[in-house]
Scaffold this motif. Structure first.
Motif, short mmCIF file in Angstrom:
data_model
loop_
_atom_site.label_atom_id
_atom_site.label_comp_id
_atom_site.label_asym_id
_atom_site.label_seq_id
_atom_site.Cartn_x
_atom_site.Cartn_y
_atom_site.Cartn_z
N GLU A 32 -24.66 39.00 -13.09
CA GLU A 32 -25.49 37.73 -12.62
C GLU A 32 -27.18 38.14 -13.21
O GLU A 32 -27.57 37.35 -13.56
N ALA A 33 -27.50 39.33 -12.89
CA ALA A 33 -28.82 39.62 -13.37
C ALA A 33 -29.07 39.74 -15.03
O ALA A 33 -29.98 39.28 -15.16
N ASP A 34 -28.02 40.23 -15.68
CA ASP A 34 -28.05 39.98 -17.05
C ASP A 34 -27.99 38.73 -17.52
O ASP A 34 -28.89 38.17 -18.40
N LEU A 77 -33.81 33.43 -18.29
CA LEU A 77 -35.31 33.50 -18.16
C LEU A 77 -36.05 33.98 -19.15
O LEU A 77 -37.15 33.39 -19.77
N GLY A 78 -35.66 35.02 -20.19
CA GLY A 78 -36.11 35.28 -21.25
C GLY A 78 -36.12 34.40 -22.32
O GLY A 78 -37.03 34.37 -23.35
N GLU A 84 -39.19 40.78 -11.00
CA GLU A 84 -38.48 41.21 -9.87
C GLU A 84 -36.97 41.85 -9.99
O GLU A 84 -36.61 42.79 -9.37
N ILE A 85 -36.29 41.38 -11.19
CA ILE A 85 -35.16 41.80 -11.20
C ILE A 85 -35.03 43.15 -11.74
O ILE A 85 -34.58 44.12 -11.14
N TYR A 86 -36.10 43.31 -12.89
CA TYR A 86 -36.17 44.57 -13.67
C TYR A 86 -36.59 45.71 -12.16
O TYR A 86 -36.19 46.75 -12.28
#
Length: 130
Positions: free
Chosen positions: A18-20, A26-27, A45-47
């Protein structure tokens, strides 16, 4: 639709797939888009939750440079950036960002707590009380 600030990485565990997926989505937001600054904060925040402080640092700095960032986005980016610098041991940079935050949002999140942590770390680093 972007999620509200502070909710993207608020779960104690981030599902890597999900993060990826979120990072990719977002990117893809263009620097000219009005939500670019917010997207950079969310990516940061994810990173940060993944332990990638340098990637987070780049995102928060990018959010601060974004031309259409709102006050809320800028405030959150400064707060998160101060935390990154603190984690990296750059207490001077962290202290400067917290000082900026105190001027515009003294009651925001954990600004006072973070300031105390930074001051304590600076005292330990220099071997004296501030």
């Amino acid at each position: 639709m972007l999620r509200p600030l502070r909710s993207a990485a608020s779960e104690s565990e981030i599902d890597m797939a999900e993060a990826d997926r979120d990072l990719k989505e977002l990117g893809a937001i263009d620097a000219g888009d009005s939500q670019f600054g917010q997207s950079q904060v969310l990516m940061g925040e994810i990173y940060l939750a993944q332990g990638s402080e340098l990637s987070a640092l780049e995102c928060f700095q990018s959010a601060l440079r974004a031309k259409d960032s709102t006050f809320e986005v800028l405030r959150e980016a400064r707060y998160q950036l101060a935390q990154v610098f603190f984690r990296l041991g750059d207490y001077g940079q962290a202290d400067g960002l917290v000082a900026e935050l105190e001027k515009v949002a003294p009651d925001y999140r954990g600004v006072r707590w973070l300031k105390n942590q930074i001051q304590s770390a600076l005292e330990k680093q220099t071997g004296r009380s501030a």
